[in-house]
Design an enzyme around this catalytic site. Structure first.
Site, PDB file in Angstrom:
ATOM      1  N   LYS A 147       0.837  -1.203   0.000  1.00 47.70           N
ATOM      2  CA  LYS A 147       0.000   0.000   0.000  1.00 47.70           C
ATOM      3  C   LYS A 147       0.869   1.249   0.000  1.00 47.70           C
ATOM      4  CE  LYS A 147      -3.888  -1.889   2.706  1.00 47.70           C
ATOM      5  NZ  LYS A 147      -4.960  -1.656   1.729  1.00 47.70           N
ATOM      6  N   ARG A 153     -10.167 -11.720   2.127  1.00 46.08           N
ATOM      7  CA  ARG A 153     -11.013 -12.788   1.563  1.00 46.08           C
ATOM      8  C   ARG A 153     -10.308 -14.133   1.623  1.00 46.08           C
ATOM      9  NH1 ARG A 153     -11.555  -9.423  -3.913  1.00 46.08           N
ATOM     10  NH2 ARG A 153     -11.284  -7.782  -2.350  1.00 46.08           N
TER      11      ARG A 153
HETATM   12  N1  BES Z   1      -8.071  -3.838   4.572  1.00 44.63           N
HETATM   13  C1  BES Z   1      -8.284  -3.400   3.251  1.00 44.63           C
HETATM   14  C2  BES Z   1      -9.611  -2.652   3.064  1.00 44.63           C
HETATM   15  C3  BES Z   1      -9.723  -1.344   3.805  1.00 44.63           C
HETATM   16  C4  BES Z   1      -9.411  -0.145   3.205  1.00 44.63           C
HETATM   17  C5  BES Z   1     -10.201  -1.318   5.099  1.00 44.63           C
HETATM   18  C6  BES Z   1      -9.547   1.043   3.887  1.00 44.63           C
HETATM   19  C7  BES Z   1     -10.342  -0.126   5.788  1.00 44.63           C
HETATM   20  C8  BES Z   1     -10.018   1.058   5.185  1.00 44.63           C
HETATM   21  C9  BES Z   1      -8.303  -4.614   2.318  1.00 44.63           C
HETATM   22  O1  BES Z   1      -7.487  -5.667   2.693  1.00 44.63           O
HETATM   23  C10 BES Z   1      -7.801  -4.150   0.995  1.00 44.63           C
HETATM   24  O2  BES Z   1      -6.655  -3.783   0.915  1.00 44.63           O
HETATM   25  N2  BES Z   1      -8.662  -4.177  -0.003  1.00 44.63           N
HETATM   26  C11 BES Z   1      -8.319  -3.744  -1.310  1.00 44.63           C
HETATM   27  C12 BES Z   1      -8.842  -4.755  -2.297  1.00 44.63           C
HETATM   28  C13 BES Z   1      -8.319  -4.578  -3.688  1.00 44.63           C
HETATM   29  C14 BES Z   1      -6.845  -4.901  -3.753  1.00 44.63           C
HETATM   30  C15 BES Z   1      -9.087  -5.500  -4.607  1.00 44.63           C
HETATM   31  C16 BES Z   1      -8.957  -2.388  -1.526  1.00 44.63           C
HETATM   32  O3  BES Z   1     -10.059  -2.153  -1.038  1.00 44.63           O
HETATM   33  O4  BES Z   1      -8.318  -1.554  -2.155  1.00 44.63           O
HETATM   34 MN    MN Z   2      -5.501  -5.476   2.002  1.00 40.54          MN
END
Ligand code: BES
Ligand code: MN
Ligand code: ZN
Length: 492
Positions: free
Chosen positions: A266, A340
């Site tokens: 990230k 997931r």
């Molecule tokens: N933990 C994150 C989702 C999240 C984002 C929670 C902001 C709380 C605040 C999750 O694991 C994630 O990174 N999801 C990605 C999925 C994508 C790579 C398909 C996302 O939402 O960008």
């Molecule tokens: Mn994630």
């Protein structure tokens, strides 16, 4: 916070206590305020105080009385449990930094149910995570450490409050877990804290990586393999139904103690938020705490999938194919879509071992749900209209808002992989990220099992508070909702 129900103010006067009374819209004061004579009413008028919800007025009322906090309670005929809870929260917030040590909340004239609910409001509003503020000046700390609820039927109110106190303890447990930074709360420490809950009848089991490998949990383990911290699967059980062997209901939580994104790392800005990516597991733990604490008449299982998602020489790479406990292979195209993977194995394990009546999972699963629903509503996804309806009813009754999202069958093929049974993200630019995540989870739900998924990414951490029961920071959203689901569906 110290809480007591009394039938007459015990610490009503002097600089150490502040007495609070309610005022309804239009400025009419609750019966408890009569003792003040006309003084408060006249002053209130002078300060443009109308009794609207959330208004407070701190009045010095002469030597004997000390000071009185007048708390706006809204329209008298609309004053119910939710309003009593909010009024107590506003009272607490207005009193907490006055220097008074005791808040005497004078609710004479109100029912014991309303007095009990007010206690919950004070309890939830007083939450504060200050464990690491070692140099905070005493005058910066909240001064109020005790709340006395004055009620006509103090003993009855205390009785009515017992279940709500157990609920509040569960919410606090969740908030503490969610607030902890990831250097302190890693999977084994999370598991240890759950094991340390000392409520008779609440059983806790912890599985480590060797046991999970034995069970074939290649998806969950793939997320944790880049971390120095061992992944854990926690099983919590509460058998409170009359028939202790009856089929349980089940709750499953995503517990990513920190989500860097892994190799699909990230951006730096805001990454600290990912310390609360274990919010789903936090809610399941707090819910089980509450159910056991109030001896709920239900058999319930809570499963926590606890991992840390780190980039490392041993981390899962984009393109890796892993085998889940269900036997389905998963192509991991983005290591940041890790929740997931954790849930795939936790959900399968739950069904395989417990054959539950239904499963509700909770997860801070997608950023996309924040784009869809913002910070006040969680996304509800379900394969079962009855379960979804019960959740929506619990949501309306408890005030934790959810919104049902669609799961169009036609979208499902977007997560077919040419190389494995399923891939963990769709093609770039597909949109509908929260829906695709839910469709992914659904592939790990057996035919005919009622299942609901709550995407709580938007509601788990409050950057701004707009309700005293939900101060800034960890909200505990979901504990009350699901506690209500259990109460209305199994105990009504
Ligand atoms: N933990 C994150 C989702 C999240 C984002 C929670 C902001 C709380 C605040 C999750 O694991 C994630 O990174 N999801 C990605 C999925 C994508 C790579 C398909 C996302 O939402 O960008
Ligand atoms: Mn994630
Ligand atoms: Zn995550």
């Amino acid at each position: 916070m110290d809480l007591a129900f009394v039938s007459a103010p015990q610490s009503a006067s002097g600089p150490d206590a502040i007495r609070a009374v309610l005022a309804f819209d239009g400025g009419a004061l609750s019966p408890a305020a009569d003792a003040l004579g006309g003084v408060a009413e006249a002053l209130a008028r002078a300060f443009r105080f109308t009794g609207a919800k959330g208004q407070t007025l701190d009045l010095p009322v002469g030597a004997g009385e000390g000071r009185v906090l007048v708390v706006g309670a809204g329209a008298r005929d609309a004053f119910g449990p939710a309003e009593a809870e909010a009024a107590a929260g506003y009272a607490f917030n207005a009193a907490k930094s006055t220097g008074a040590r005791t808040l005497v909340l004078d609710l004479r004239g109100l029912s014991r149910e309303l007095a009990a609910r007010a206690a919950l409001g004070a309890e939830l509003a007083s939450y504060r995570f200050d464990r690491y503020l070692t140099r905070e000046k005493p005058e910066k700390k909240p001064s109020v450490t005790r709340v006395e609820i004055v009620a006509d039927d103090a003993a009855g109110a205390e009785q009515a409050a017992a279940n709500l106190q157990a609920l509040a303890a569960g919410v606090r447990f969740t908030r503490d877990l969610v607030s902890e930074p990831a250097n302190i709360l890693f999977p084994a420490e999370f598991a240890r804290r759950v094991q340390a809950i000392a409520i008779p009848g609440l059983e806790v089991e912890v599985l480590g990586e060797a046991q999970m490998a034995e069970l074939g949990m290649g998806a969950l383990l793939a997320v944790g393999q880049g971390s120095r911290r061992e992944s854990q699967l926690v099983v919590m059980r509460w058998n409170g139904a009359d028939d202790a062997t009856a089929q349980p209901i089940a709750f499953v939580g995503k517990g990513v103690c920190f989500d860097t994104g892994g190799i699909s790392i990230k951006p730096a800005a805001g990454m600290e938020d990912m310390k609360w990516d274990m919010g789903g597991a936090g809610v399941v733990a707090g819910l089980m705490h509450a159910l056991a604490g109030r001896k709920a008449k239900v058999n319930a299982v809570g499963i926590l999938g606890l991992v840390e998602n780190m980039p490392d020489g041993n981390a899962t790479r984009p393109g890796d194919i892993v085998t889940s406990m269900s036997g389905q292979t998963i192509e991991v195209l983005n290591t940041d879509a890790e929740g997931r993977l954790v849930l795939a194995d936790a959900l399968w394990y739950c069904q395989d071992r417990f054959k539950p009546r239904f499963i509700v999972d909770l997860a801070t699963l997608t950023g996309a749900i924040i784009i869809s629903l913002g910070a006040d509503l969680a996304g509800l996804f379900s394969n079962d209209d009855a379960l979804a309806g019960d959740l929506l009813a619990a949501s309306a009754a408890e005030g934790e808002q959810i919104w049902r999202m669609p799961m169009p069958p036609a979208y499902d093929k977007q997560i077919d992989s040419p190389a494995a049974d399923i891939k963990n993200i769709a093609a770039p630019g597909a949109g509908g990220g929260s829906i695709l995540a839910a469709l992914f989870l659904q592939r790990f739900i057996g035919e005919g099992l009622p299942w609901a998924h709550l995407d709580i990414a938007g509601v788990t951490w409050r950057k701004k508070s707009d309700h005293p029961s939900y101060p800034e920071g960890a909200s505990g959203f979901g504990v009350r909702l699901l506690n209500r689901l259990v109460a209305d569906r199994f105990e009504a």
